[in-house]
Design an enzyme around this catalytic site. Structure first.
Site, short mmCIF file in Angstrom:
data_model
loop_
_atom_site.label_atom_id
_atom_site.label_comp_id
_atom_site.label_asym_id
_atom_site.label_seq_id
_atom_site.Cartn_x
_atom_site.Cartn_y
_atom_site.Cartn_z
N LYS A 170 0.88 -1.18 0.00
CA LYS A 170 0.00 0.00 0.00
C LYS A 170 0.91 1.22 0.00
O LYS A 170 1.47 1.61 1.02
CB LYS A 170 -0.91 0.06 1.23
CG LYS A 170 -1.94 1.20 1.08
CD LYS A 170 -2.34 1.84 2.37
CE LYS A 170 -1.60 3.09 2.73
NZ LYS A 170 -1.73 4.24 1.85
N GLY A 201 -4.90 3.16 -1.67
CA GLY A 201 -5.98 3.51 -0.76
C GLY A 201 -5.50 4.30 0.43
O GLY A 201 -4.31 4.64 0.53
N GLY A 203 -4.81 5.22 4.53
CA GLY A 203 -4.26 4.53 5.69
C GLY A 203 -5.38 3.92 6.52
O GLY A 203 -5.26 2.81 7.04
N GLY A 207 -4.40 0.68 4.99
CA GLY A 207 -3.31 0.58 5.98
C GLY A 207 -3.75 -0.24 7.18
O GLY A 207 -3.11 -1.23 7.55
N GLU A 377 9.90 16.35 15.25
CA GLU A 377 10.34 16.17 13.86
C GLU A 377 9.51 17.12 13.01
O GLU A 377 8.29 16.97 12.91
CB GLU A 377 10.10 14.72 13.42
CG GLU A 377 10.61 14.47 12.02
CD GLU A 377 10.27 13.08 11.50
OE1 GLU A 377 9.10 12.67 11.60
OE2 GLU A 377 11.18 12.43 10.99
P1 NAD Z 1 2.31 8.57 7.83
O1 NAD Z 1 2.62 7.76 9.03
O2 NAD Z 1 1.22 9.55 7.90
O3 NAD Z 1 1.92 7.60 6.61
C1 NAD Z 1 2.74 6.55 6.18
C2 NAD Z 1 1.90 5.53 5.45
O4 NAD Z 1 1.00 4.96 6.39
C3 NAD Z 1 1.05 6.09 4.32
O5 NAD Z 1 0.97 5.13 3.29
C4 NAD Z 1 -0.33 6.24 4.99
O6 NAD Z 1 -1.41 6.16 4.08
C5 NAD Z 1 -0.33 5.03 5.90
N1 NAD Z 1 -1.24 5.13 7.05
C6 NAD Z 1 -1.85 6.24 7.57
N2 NAD Z 1 -2.63 5.88 8.62
C7 NAD Z 1 -2.50 4.54 8.76
C8 NAD Z 1 -3.04 3.60 9.68
N3 NAD Z 1 -3.87 3.95 10.65
N4 NAD Z 1 -2.66 2.30 9.56
C9 NAD Z 1 -1.79 1.92 8.61
N5 NAD Z 1 -1.25 2.76 7.69
C10 NAD Z 1 -1.61 4.06 7.78
O7 NAD Z 1 3.68 9.20 7.41
P2 NAD Z 1 3.98 10.16 6.20
O8 NAD Z 1 3.48 11.52 6.55
O9 NAD Z 1 3.52 9.54 4.92
O10 NAD Z 1 5.59 10.13 6.17
C11 NAD Z 1 6.36 10.95 6.97
C12 NAD Z 1 6.91 10.19 8.16
O11 NAD Z 1 7.60 9.03 7.73
C13 NAD Z 1 7.92 11.00 8.95
O12 NAD Z 1 7.68 10.85 10.33
C14 NAD Z 1 9.24 10.35 8.58
O13 NAD Z 1 10.26 10.51 9.52
C15 NAD Z 1 8.86 8.95 8.40
N6 NAD Z 1 9.84 8.25 7.56
C16 NAD Z 1 10.69 7.35 8.15
C17 NAD Z 1 11.64 6.70 7.39
C18 NAD Z 1 12.59 5.70 7.98
O14 NAD Z 1 13.15 4.92 7.24
N7 NAD Z 1 12.77 5.68 9.28
C19 NAD Z 1 11.73 6.97 6.04
C20 NAD Z 1 10.87 7.89 5.47
C21 NAD Z 1 9.91 8.52 6.25
#
Ligand code: NAD
Length: 473
Positions: A170, A201, A203, A207, A377
């Protein structure tokens, strides 16, 4: 205008059972650049069923077959280079040169590295009285963020394929088109039916559906710590293992004997690259008190080397990915102006830019580690400069964070560099301008996550370990 209203399930593009269509916005123009369907639980179930059906045969393929498959994927990925670069510039807003040198290259290297790591990888460990056999974990659910559309997807998929695990991906709804090209690549090189499935789709629906699905054995999630916690909680209901790659607030420690200009350039590059939307970016610069004025001058001088603007042109910093992200970063800049001293940048869009989610690279000094801008962050081009008087104090400040994804140290004395590098509590520490190494594991300590990606450690995540006693020789 790009459009993919189907999901990739069991080797073909299948109509969505949902009727919701999502507009993907180009963050540089604020115009719709493409449309996808938001999948339903029914779509997800079909994808999981296909992956389950593929598991018995895919998990039994030989290492040599999987090496060949990964090499073919890397070659076809290279054939799609121009399109991948274009797509990531359109959906993420990354300048073309960054889309190529960073995003495109990282994706390529994960497939190439997985093939390479597999060559020396042993799936059987003969330990005298018993043998440990490593076998595919089963069906893996992959959930990825928007900030590195090919890096996050490719490292997970390459490791899962290397381990013989079929996947359901996803991708982030903000940047889905690079993943759609990956599906086309896998289709072209003949990845067996059901081994790769993609359901677009939200999260909320897909997700949550992935993390709680009883027929998914393992979930690898990259994203925010808040959502990572939910994934872990959901996964616990069916006792499935999780790998979480979460956020960071990484320190960059500049030592007394460092070259100030080099360190300042490295520091600015950290907040400028991908518009600061990098989980492992250094955002807290720890500077010896005696070097403060010189470092402040050096970062101000180097800032114009990282121009902000149209990602289709020769700029280094593009827009943030979305309006929500723009508002979030603005609110942190406002907070920083209350808490600390503004050295460069500030509120609003850069001069001469009206459209797009562009922000000014912003530098705060006189920052204390308990301030909000030093703790949260921000995920934008915002730097905090803090000072220290002793190495022990620098290490204490570096480690005084709930995160532990990365750390950086600049200087000359090998003993001090080693001392700082080994005492920073983070999953990856870089000394001076060390080269990128795709075989080196990547992952976090503390609230930056659980597990490791990249190279052989990444492959290991997708394997169960079975001990066999009395294994016939
Ligand atoms: P996010 O957590 O909002 O979303 C990440 C993914 O999770 C998306 O595909 C989203 O649709 C999905 N998602 C949202 N709600 C969900 C749920 N309840 N259950 C399962 N999946 C769900 O993060 P973002 O805004 O897309 O990305 C930014 C964040 O990602 C930052 O905190 C960044 O530090 C982190 N990040 C970490 C790494 C790493 O390798 N450590 C790499 C890149 C980004």
């Amino acid at each position: 205008m790009r459009e993919q209203l189907n999901h990739f399930i069991n080797g073909e593009w299948v109509e969505s059972t949902g009727s919701d269509v999502y507009d993907v916005i180009n963050p540089a123009t604020e115009q719709v650049m493409g449309r996808i369907s938001l999948g339903t639980k029914e779509d997800l179930d079909k994808a999981v069923k296909a992956a389950r059906a593929a598991y018995p045969s895919f998990s039994q393929t030989s290492k040599e077959e999987r090496i060949e498959m990964l090499e073919n994927i890397a070659a076809e990925y290279a054939n799609r280079k121009d399109e991948l670069i274009e797509v990531m510039t359109e959906e993420l807003g990354a300048p073309l040169s960054i889309s190529e040198k960073v995003h495109y290259n990282m994706g390529y290297n994960h497939f190439a590295q997985a093939a390479e790591s597999l060559k020396d990888f042993s799936f059987m460990d003969d330990r005298g009285d018993h043998t440990v056999v490593k076998e595919s974990v089963g069906v893996s659910g992959l959930i990825t963020p928007w900030n590195f559309p090919t890096n996050q997807t490719s490292t997970k998929i390459a490791s899962a394929f290397a381990a013989g695990s079929p996947v359901v991906l996803k991708p982030a709804e903000l940047t889905p088109f690079a993943a759609i090209i990956l599906a086309e690549i896998f289709d072209k090189v003949g990845v067996p039916k059901g081994v790769f499935n993609l359901v677009n789709g939200t999260g909320e629906t897909i997700g949550n559906g992935v993390s709680s699905h009883p027929d998914i054995d393992f979930v690898s999630f990259t994203g925010s710590a808040a959502v990572g916690g939910k994934v872990m909680k959901n996964a616990s209901e069916t006792i499935k293992n999780v790998a979480l790659e979460l956020g960071g607030k990484s320190p960059l420690v500049v030592l007394e004997d460092a070259d100030v200009d080099e360190a300042a350039k490295a520091a600015v590059k950290h907040i400028a690259l991908n518009s600061g939307q990098v989980c492992s970016a250094a955002t807290r610069m720890l500077i010896p008190s005696s070097m403060k004025a010189e470092f402040e001058e050096a970062v101000k001088n180097v800032l114009p080397e990282f121009p902000v603007g149209d990602p289709q042109k020769d700029n280094y910093v593009g827009p943030l990915v979305a309006e929500k992200q723009y508002d979030r970063v603005q609110s942190y800049i406002e907070k920083g102006m209350e808490e600390a001293t503004l050295l460069a940048g500030g509120l609003g869009k850069p001069e001469g830019i009206e459209n797009g989610y562009f922000v000014k690279p912003t530098i705060f000094t006189d920052v204390k580690n308990d301030m909000t801008i030093a703790r949260d962050e921000i995920f934008g081009p915002v730097m905090s400069i803090l000072t220290y008087d002793t190495i022990d104090e620098a290490i204490d400040i570096a480690n005084d964070t709930e995160y532990g994804l990365a750390g950086y140290v600049y200087g000359k004395d090998p003993d001090t560099l080693r001392k700082v590098a080994t005492r920073i509590r983070a999953g990856r520490v870089k000394v001076n301008d060390a080269e990128m190494d795709f075989a080196a594991p990547f992952g976090g300590f503390k609230q930056s996550g659980i597990g490791r990606e990249w190279g052989d450690y990444g492959i290991d995540e997708y394997l169960e370990k079975k001990s066999i006693l009395g294994f016939p020789s």
